[in-house]
Design an enzyme around this catalytic site. Structure first.
Site, PDB file in Angstrom:
ATOM      1  N   GLU A  37       7.953  61.046  25.678  1.00  0.00           N
ATOM      2  CA  GLU A  37       6.761  61.853  25.429  1.00  0.00           C
ATOM      3  C   GLU A  37       5.837  61.252  24.343  1.00  0.00           C
ATOM      4  O   GLU A  37       4.626  61.169  24.538  1.00  0.00           O
ATOM      5  CB  GLU A  37       7.327  63.206  24.971  1.00  0.00           C
ATOM      6  CG  GLU A  37       6.394  64.275  24.647  1.00  0.00           C
ATOM      7  CD  GLU A  37       7.058  65.269  23.654  1.00  0.00           C
ATOM      8  OE1 GLU A  37       8.261  65.151  23.331  1.00  0.00           O
ATOM      9  OE2 GLU A  37       6.314  66.146  23.201  1.00  0.00           O
ATOM     10  N   ILE A  70      16.867  59.999  27.534  1.00  0.00           N
ATOM     11  CA  ILE A  70      18.112  60.632  27.967  1.00  0.00           C
ATOM     12  C   ILE A  70      17.892  62.132  28.157  1.00  0.00           C
ATOM     13  O   ILE A  70      18.655  62.783  28.836  1.00  0.00           O
ATOM     14  CB  ILE A  70      19.281  60.385  26.982  1.00  0.00           C
ATOM     15  CG1 ILE A  70      18.991  60.993  25.611  1.00  0.00           C
ATOM     16  CG2 ILE A  70      19.611  58.910  26.882  1.00  0.00           C
ATOM     17  CD1 ILE A  70      20.240  61.165  24.747  1.00  0.00           C
ATOM     18  N   ASP A  71      16.834  62.671  27.529  1.00  0.00           N
ATOM     19  CA  ASP A  71      16.601  64.123  27.562  1.00  0.00           C
ATOM     20  C   ASP A  71      16.107  64.624  28.921  1.00  0.00           C
ATOM     21  O   ASP A  71      16.175  65.817  29.196  1.00  0.00           O
ATOM     22  CB  ASP A  71      15.569  64.526  26.496  1.00  0.00           C
ATOM     23  CG  ASP A  71      15.975  64.103  25.103  1.00  0.00           C
ATOM     24  OD1 ASP A  71      17.168  63.876  24.871  1.00  0.00           O
ATOM     25  OD2 ASP A  71      15.077  63.979  24.244  1.00  0.00           O
ATOM     26  N   GLY A 112      19.339  66.330  23.602  1.00  0.00           N
ATOM     27  CA  GLY A 112      18.390  66.860  24.591  1.00  0.00           C
ATOM     28  C   GLY A 112      17.122  67.422  23.978  1.00  0.00           C
ATOM     29  O   GLY A 112      16.227  67.856  24.689  1.00  0.00           O
TER      30      GLY A 112
HETATM   31  O1  F6P Z   1      14.893  61.812  22.599  1.00  0.00           O
HETATM   32  C1  F6P Z   1      16.174  61.266  22.617  1.00  0.00           C
HETATM   33  C2  F6P Z   1      16.992  61.793  21.473  1.00  0.00           C
HETATM   34  O2  F6P Z   1      18.276  61.206  21.542  1.00  0.00           O
HETATM   35  C3  F6P Z   1      17.100  63.324  21.388  1.00  0.00           C
HETATM   36  O3  F6P Z   1      18.021  63.846  22.302  1.00  0.00           O
HETATM   37  C4  F6P Z   1      17.470  63.518  19.949  1.00  0.00           C
HETATM   38  O4  F6P Z   1      17.088  64.773  19.456  1.00  0.00           O
HETATM   39  C5  F6P Z   1      16.677  62.441  19.259  1.00  0.00           C
HETATM   40  O5  F6P Z   1      16.420  61.440  20.236  1.00  0.00           O
HETATM   41  C6  F6P Z   1      17.387  61.815  18.093  1.00  0.00           C
HETATM   42  O6  F6P Z   1      16.566  60.861  17.542  1.00  0.00           O
HETATM   43  P1  F6P Z   1      17.003  59.834  16.406  1.00  0.00           P
HETATM   44  O7  F6P Z   1      17.987  58.885  17.020  1.00  0.00           O
HETATM   45  O8  F6P Z   1      15.746  59.155  16.022  1.00  0.00           O
HETATM   46  O9  F6P Z   1      17.614  60.648  15.321  1.00  0.00           O
END
Ligand code: F6P
Length: 342
Positions: A103, A127-128, A171
């Site tokens: 997004e 992955i979401d 997610g």
């Molecule tokens: O958007 C993918 C994701 O893995 C989400 O599921 C999660 O909330 C976020 O990224 C975690 O992000 P980071 O690895 O930057 O903490």
């Protein structure tokens, strides 16, 4: 033509498969040159590049992560961000840009394309699985398989010790990983961000599972929230796109269950394990097809588009439309799986 490629946001299994397909088709069929930009939008912002040709993508199909590196850099927040990107593209003689991301990364690509005439094509990854306009994003299938395998393994410990095992999955604000892995793994409770949950109801399901002489597995999405009040997040800070760092609901819920039911409850937070390692066959297939269609978009001069999966076809949709709203779990679908709760 020289084409730039970048991967932004959280890493995701299948990124290298997309890059490989773009480069293979671009070089072999169209005779293009490529420039890899490092670490998402930081690359074009700072003119930081990496060699990207056929030898560079050899052997990368089954590799997780991204050979280009990734970051959550938001160039729209950087000083003169747009100007710097445009200048660097001219300096490097890059005439088209393929952005592979979720997004946020694609939101930037949409604005660059629509408002600043930067020729961008988008490829949806996360992955979401929360991008509207595409039935699936690559990376999701792998994450669901990893979470399902973890739930399968946790069942045996739950049964051996007659404990409640709470599994917190990723997610963000969509419950796709939770509902798919929870159903596939035979969880007794699945909690998703789209519907606030009632802790008393969760405890009733847990108790009824014990009454049947089985130990319950509770799958909770990191963005799920109780009906009354909020949970305390472990971190709670914001990233550069303004998203809160989730995680913490699993620990919170296990404590609530333990104190309300008197049963021992433990939490497993799957975290980045869900994003790591080799992509599933489905994700390699989808990522490769996305890559092939993305470079075809560039070849057709069809910019401002994102490639998307509709049933079994790859189609092109406006980037702006693809990033306009999140795809979340339909209440009817959630209700459908509710028959397995308790
Ligand atoms: O958007 C993918 C994701 O893995 C989400 O599921 C999660 O909330 C976020 O990224 C975690 O992000 P980071 O690895 O930057 O903490």
């Amino acid at each position: 033509m020289r084409v730039g490629v970048l991967t932004g946001g959280g890493d995701c299994p299948g990124l290298n498969a997309v890059i490989r397909a773009i480069v293979r088709k671009g070089v072999q069929e169209y005779g293009y040159d490529f420039v890899g930009f490092r670490d998402g939008w930081r690359g074009p912002l700072e003119g930081d590049t990496v060699r990207l040709d056929i030898p560079a993508v050899r052997g990368t199909l089954p590799r997780g992560g991204t050979i280009l590196g990734s970051s959550r850099t938001n160039p729209l927040k950087a000083e003169n961000g747009i100007r710097r990107i445009k200048d660097n593209l001219v300096k490097l003689d890059v005439q088209a840009l393929i952005a592979i991301g979720g997004e946020d990364t694609l939101g930037v690509a949409a604005r660059l394309s629509d408002e600043y005439a930067v020729p961008c094509v988008g490829v949806p990854k996360t992955i979401d699985n929360d991008l509207s306009a595409t039935d699936y994003t690559f990376g999701f299938d792998t994450a669901v398989n990893i979470a399902t395998e973890a739930i399968d393994r946790l069942h045996t410990t739950a049964e051996s010790h007659m404990r409640v095992l709470v599994v917190e999955v990723m997610g963000r604000h969509a419950g796709w990983i939770a509902i798919h892995s929870g159903l596939a793994g035979g969880a007794n409770v699945i909690l998703i961000p789209e519907q606030r949950f009632d802790v008393e109801q969760v405890c009733a399901w847990v108790t009824s599972r014990f009454r049947a002489s089985y130990a319950p597995i509770v799958v909770v999405a990191e963005g799920a929230m109780p009906k009354d009040g909020d949970v305390v997040l472990k971190d709670g800070s914001l990233d550069s796109f303004g998203h809160v760092r989730l995680s913490g609901v699993g620990e919170w819920l296990a404590k609530e269950i333990e104190s309300r039911t008197g049963k021992e409850a433990r939490t497993t937070v799957l975290g980045h394990v869900q994003r790591g390692g080799t992509p599933s066959a489905f994700d390699r297939w989808l990522a490769t097809r996305f890559g092939l269609h993305a470079i075809e978009c560039v070849h057709d001069g069809d910019f401002g588009k994102m490639v998307a999966l509709r049933a079994t076809d790859i189609v092109r949709v406006p980037l702006a439309e693809a990033t306009a709203k999140l795809k979340t779990v339909d209440p009817k679908l959630y209700q459908e799986v509710g028959v397995f709760f308790g």
